[in-house]
Design a protein around this motif. Sequence first.
Motif, PDB file in Angstrom:
ATOM      1  N   ALA A 380      29.314  72.617 -49.293  1.00 15.40           N
ATOM      2  CA  ALA A 380      28.268  72.171 -50.218  1.00 15.40           C
ATOM      3  C   ALA A 380      27.802  70.778 -49.831  1.00 15.40           C
ATOM      4  N   ASP A 381      26.503  70.608 -49.869  1.00 17.40           N
ATOM      5  CA  ASP A 381      25.883  69.288 -49.657  1.00 17.40           C
ATOM      6  C   ASP A 381      24.914  69.063 -50.812  1.00 17.40           C
ATOM      7  N   VAL A 382      25.403  68.364 -51.837  1.00 18.01           N
ATOM      8  CA  VAL A 382      24.616  68.131 -53.048  1.00 18.01           C
ATOM      9  C   VAL A 382      24.052  66.717 -53.009  1.00 18.01           C
ATOM     10  N   ARG A 383      22.759  66.621 -53.184  1.00 15.18           N
ATOM     11  CA  ARG A 383      22.088  65.317 -53.220  1.00 15.18           C
ATOM     12  C   ARG A 383      21.393  65.149 -54.570  1.00 15.18           C
ATOM     13  N   ALA A 384      20.699  64.024 -54.741  1.00 15.70           N
ATOM     14  CA  ALA A 384      20.107  63.723 -56.044  1.00 15.70           C
ATOM     15  C   ALA A 384      19.085  64.762 -56.464  1.00 15.70           C
ATOM     16  N   ASP A 385      18.310  65.281 -55.508  1.00 12.56           N
ATOM     17  CA  ASP A 385      17.217  66.190 -55.865  1.00 12.56           C
ATOM     18  C   ASP A 385      17.318  67.557 -55.194  1.00 12.56           C
ATOM     19  N   SER A 386      18.451  67.850 -54.551  1.00  9.61           N
ATOM     20  CA  SER A 386      18.571  69.134 -53.865  1.00  9.61           C
ATOM     21  C   SER A 386      20.034  69.447 -53.603  1.00  9.61           C
ATOM     22  N   ALA A 387      20.291  70.671 -53.220  1.00  9.84           N
ATOM     23  CA  ALA A 387      21.643  71.096 -52.850  1.00  9.84           C
ATOM     24  C   ALA A 387      21.549  72.225 -51.848  1.00  9.84           C
ATOM     25  N   GLU A 388      22.523  72.294 -50.959  1.00  9.82           N
ATOM     26  CA  GLU A 388      22.587  73.354 -49.968  1.00  9.82           C
ATOM     27  C   GLU A 388      24.026  73.873 -49.934  1.00  9.82           C
ATOM     28  N   ILE A 389      24.165  75.181 -49.992  1.00  3.75           N
ATOM     29  CA  ILE A 389      25.469  75.828 -50.092  1.00  3.75           C
ATOM     30  C   ILE A 389      25.608  76.866 -48.983  1.00  3.75           C
ATOM     31  N   TRP A 390      26.799  76.962 -48.389  1.00  2.00           N
ATOM     32  CA  TRP A 390      27.106  78.008 -47.420  1.00  2.00           C
ATOM     33  C   TRP A 390      28.392  78.698 -47.885  1.00  2.00           C
ATOM     34  N   ALA A 391      28.351  80.017 -48.050  1.00  2.00           N
ATOM     35  CA  ALA A 391      29.545  80.748 -48.478  1.00  2.00           C
ATOM     36  C   ALA A 391      29.305  82.243 -48.323  1.00  2.00           C
ATOM     37  N   SER A 392      30.393  82.990 -48.287  1.00  3.74           N
ATOM     38  CA  SER A 392      30.299  84.457 -48.315  1.00  3.74           C
ATOM     39  C   SER A 392      30.165  84.880 -49.763  1.00  3.74           C
ATOM     40  N   LEU A 393      28.992  85.389 -50.121  1.00  4.88           N
ATOM     41  CA  LEU A 393      28.674  85.681 -51.516  1.00  4.88           C
ATOM     42  C   LEU A 393      28.097  87.086 -51.643  1.00  4.88           C
ATOM     43  N   LYS A 394      28.599  87.834 -52.616  1.00  2.00           N
ATOM     44  CA  LYS A 394      28.074  89.169 -52.856  1.00  2.00           C
ATOM     45  C   LYS A 394      27.040  89.184 -53.972  1.00  2.00           C
ATOM     46  N   ALA A 395      26.932  88.077 -54.699  1.00  2.74           N
ATOM     47  CA  ALA A 395      25.899  87.928 -55.723  1.00  2.74           C
ATOM     48  C   ALA A 395      25.256  86.556 -55.549  1.00  2.74           C
ATOM     49  N   PRO A 396      24.567  86.319 -54.433  1.00  2.00           N
ATOM     50  CA  PRO A 396      24.072  84.970 -54.125  1.00  2.00           C
ATOM     51  C   PRO A 396      23.009  84.460 -55.086  1.00  2.00           C
ATOM     52  N   ILE A 397      22.215  85.351 -55.678  1.00  2.00           N
ATOM     53  CA  ILE A 397      21.204  84.901 -56.630  1.00  2.00           C
ATOM     54  C   ILE A 397      21.870  84.293 -57.853  1.00  2.00           C
ATOM     55  N   VAL A 398      22.931  84.950 -58.343  1.00  2.00           N
ATOM     56  CA  VAL A 398      23.675  84.414 -59.482  1.00  2.00           C
ATOM     57  C   VAL A 398      24.261  83.060 -59.119  1.00  2.00           C
ATOM     58  N   ALA A 399      24.853  82.961 -57.931  1.00  4.47           N
ATOM     59  CA  ALA A 399      25.435  81.685 -57.496  1.00  4.47           C
ATOM     60  C   ALA A 399      24.370  80.594 -57.465  1.00  4.47           C
ATOM     61  N   GLN A 400      23.219  80.896 -56.890  1.00  4.56           N
ATOM     62  CA  GLN A 400      22.155  79.901 -56.788  1.00  4.56           C
ATOM     63  C   GLN A 400      21.697  79.435 -58.168  1.00  4.56           C
ATOM     64  N   GLU A 401      21.460  80.374 -59.064  1.00  2.38           N
ATOM     65  CA  GLU A 401      20.913  80.016 -60.368  1.00  2.38           C
ATOM     66  C   GLU A 401      21.941  79.307 -61.239  1.00  2.38           C
ATOM     67  N   GLN A 402      23.194  79.743 -61.181  1.00  2.74           N
ATOM     68  CA  GLN A 402      24.217  79.079 -61.984  1.00  2.74           C
ATOM     69  C   GLN A 402      24.534  77.685 -61.447  1.00  2.74           C
ATOM     70  N   ILE A 403      24.584  77.537 -60.129  1.00  2.00           N
ATOM     71  CA  ILE A 403      24.832  76.223 -59.546  1.00  2.00           C
ATOM     72  C   ILE A 403      23.682  75.274 -59.884  1.00  2.00           C
TER      73      ILE A 403
END
Length: 789
Positions: A380-403
């Motif tokens: 994870a690289d979280v900044r003040a106005d953005s974030a970027e995540i790399w992971a093995s995810l089977k529900a990536p939309i949920v991960a994106q929206e919840q994060i």
Amino acid sequence: MARRHPARDEHHTNGTGAGSPERASEAGIGRRRFLGYVLAAPTLTVAAQLGAEVLAPREAAALIPSLPGPAELLDLNELLTLAALPTSNLITIRIDTDGTAHFALPRAEVGQGVTTSSAMIVAEELDLPLDKVRVTLADARPELLFNQLTGGSNTTYSTYTPIRVAAALARARLLHAASLVLGAAVETLTTKAGAVVSPAGALLGYGELAVKAAALADAAVEVTLKDPDRFRVIGTAQRRVDALEAVTGRKKFAMDLQVPDALPTMVCRPPTINGTVRSVANLAEVRAMPGVTDVVTVSTGVAVRGRTFGQCVDAVRALRVDWGPGTAEGASDATVLEKLRRAELPLVVPALPLLTKAVDARFTFHFASNAALETNCAIADVRADSAEIWASLKAPIVAQEQIALKLGLPPTAVRVHVTEGGGSFGRKLFSDAAHEAAEISKALGKPVKLMWHRTDDFRQGRTHPMSTSRVRATYSLGEVLTYEQRHTSVATDFGHGIGEVLTAEAARLPVADAAFSQTMFQLTQISPYHLGVTTQLLAETDKGFNTGSMRNIYSPNVRCAQELVMDELAKRMGQDGYAMRRRLLKDARARAVLDKVAEAGEWGRSMPAGTAQGIAVHTEYHSAVAILAEIDCRPETTGRKVPNAYTGPRVTKVVCAVDVGLAVNPRGLEAQMMGGIADGIAITLTSGLHLRDGHFLEGSWDQYFYTRQWNTPPELEIIVMPPSGDKPGGAGELAVAGAMAAVACAYGRATGTMPTVFPVNHAEPLAFTPLPTVPPVPASPTDGRDRTI
């Protein structure tokens, strides 16, 4: 194999708007005629549009037939596929100027082989060599809604036709472009090995046609799919497209990615499930340890960031934390079992000794670990106005929206990249590591490469919930009259929803979560037999555990209980177990696979005392499997010694027959069956978690006895049945329930006593010394070289 349009040769058909609109309207879109889209792009890019097919209940007939259950009318796989239909046109294929086809698969590859089967589908419809197809994993795409969830054995079932439509449309556009270049009628051109061929023998490669076939604006066109009789790739055994990378260590997982300044990070976790941090006594001391760059308290424990993972382990072990209580304080196997029994729904049909007889049984299934071989990892690289995540995810939309919600960012400011995973079967439906990495990165203001220790996942990770099944079956004059099953489980967490955040959040609501579980149960549980009046009901209790939809969700336990009762019914009614099952089966395909394993496995053959055969059937997601297992429960086998291991009974032979309609890759299907059989053997005989004082005793794979070499059957035969349809059914989870049930039935026949507690070794003295809970992880090993000898 079914053939839909034998008179038409699609290899000589344009397909880009054949016939007038009026004619198309009159004909309708048939089983092999669909609409697709040509998308505006520099090179040829196409997408699919798919119409829903009629879902019909399965035929059934018997002396005392059972009414079809909910899952026989509409199962989870069909529901997921219908939900994905509206966005199927967003699944695209691009032809590049080097002649390769690129497809970003909106599903997760976690070892099940979907990148290979998807590449095969593209190669088939495009007449393209398999090595010219590039399948990657799509980033989280919220516009896909329910179309980016990997679960329920649904990937190939739901994407099969959309991928074919997109690939067939690409081929048709390439033919059209070639006809303009060559000045030849489209009907005279053919395609072969990634090139268009004219009657005179002129060849135009797909690469040189890619730009000419591109569109300036989006357009809807009609396309006709290849007749299955002309398949040359689909249905053939293929090696995995990523096999070489896997065996040479070049395959890229989350931990293999190099993101600038993302340093190793680990978390010191509580001694009991979901405990909380009250205070840390030695923060300054740990921050001063060699290599440690940061220490911070987060919601799940105390995070440590360092130069190496070894330094992180040392720091985690050094932390002195005052822990608050968790969500399962003081809980043990016995206390959870008592809760389950109090929550059981009552049986309705009374025992009537003068009219009928009954089989009554109660089965207990202990917690099982859902830890994958690849431990949880995320960057994870979280900044003040953005974030970027790399992971093995089977529900990536949920991960994106919840994060995004937790970080206070709009979803568009959070990019989620899906990496390949080293195992999952339900575990990676939950994005625990991604959430945690994002929280730590935000707290530190620095990128992190988070890795869970294996002990973390066994003790704080997802588990298959402990459950019981209460069964009563009544019978008279050789016929089963009623079958009641009351399955009671520790609550299964469905907080991943069905692919997007709305259903994910709904599944966590106090009332909606129960409704979600009931829906999942009813859409997945199918009794394959006519057992008169049949009811299978679910009750859930105790939400204090981190649970998940481990491979097959409820099916292994539910089916195991039913098949054991089937054996008991056959015994009491004086019938052969195979013959009775065959007579009572609802489905002809299920009967065919049962017959096949009975023949190939020599059902009923004479065997030594203490050994026996077991047989079982499982149907789900438009597929059927039958498994015959042989087991050795003789003292010389159960008493054999293997250092630091539990041996016990050994499954000596397994014969599996599987019908998935159309097997895209029979070799991949065989591998899926082998994995499912290993899972089934494990959860029947050896793999279970022991709960004591609010924590699980097992701390890693050397203490959790999954099927090992000494418990793997020396004889294993997988029989892939000839195609029984022109579409693939679900396969990823299919063998687990059948294998568990067959092995359990074999064990019961070998010992003369029906097993009722699983795994059967659970009551045995522990075959390992539990790791301490403080510190939460063991020290890094220093004798690794010795262990390789």
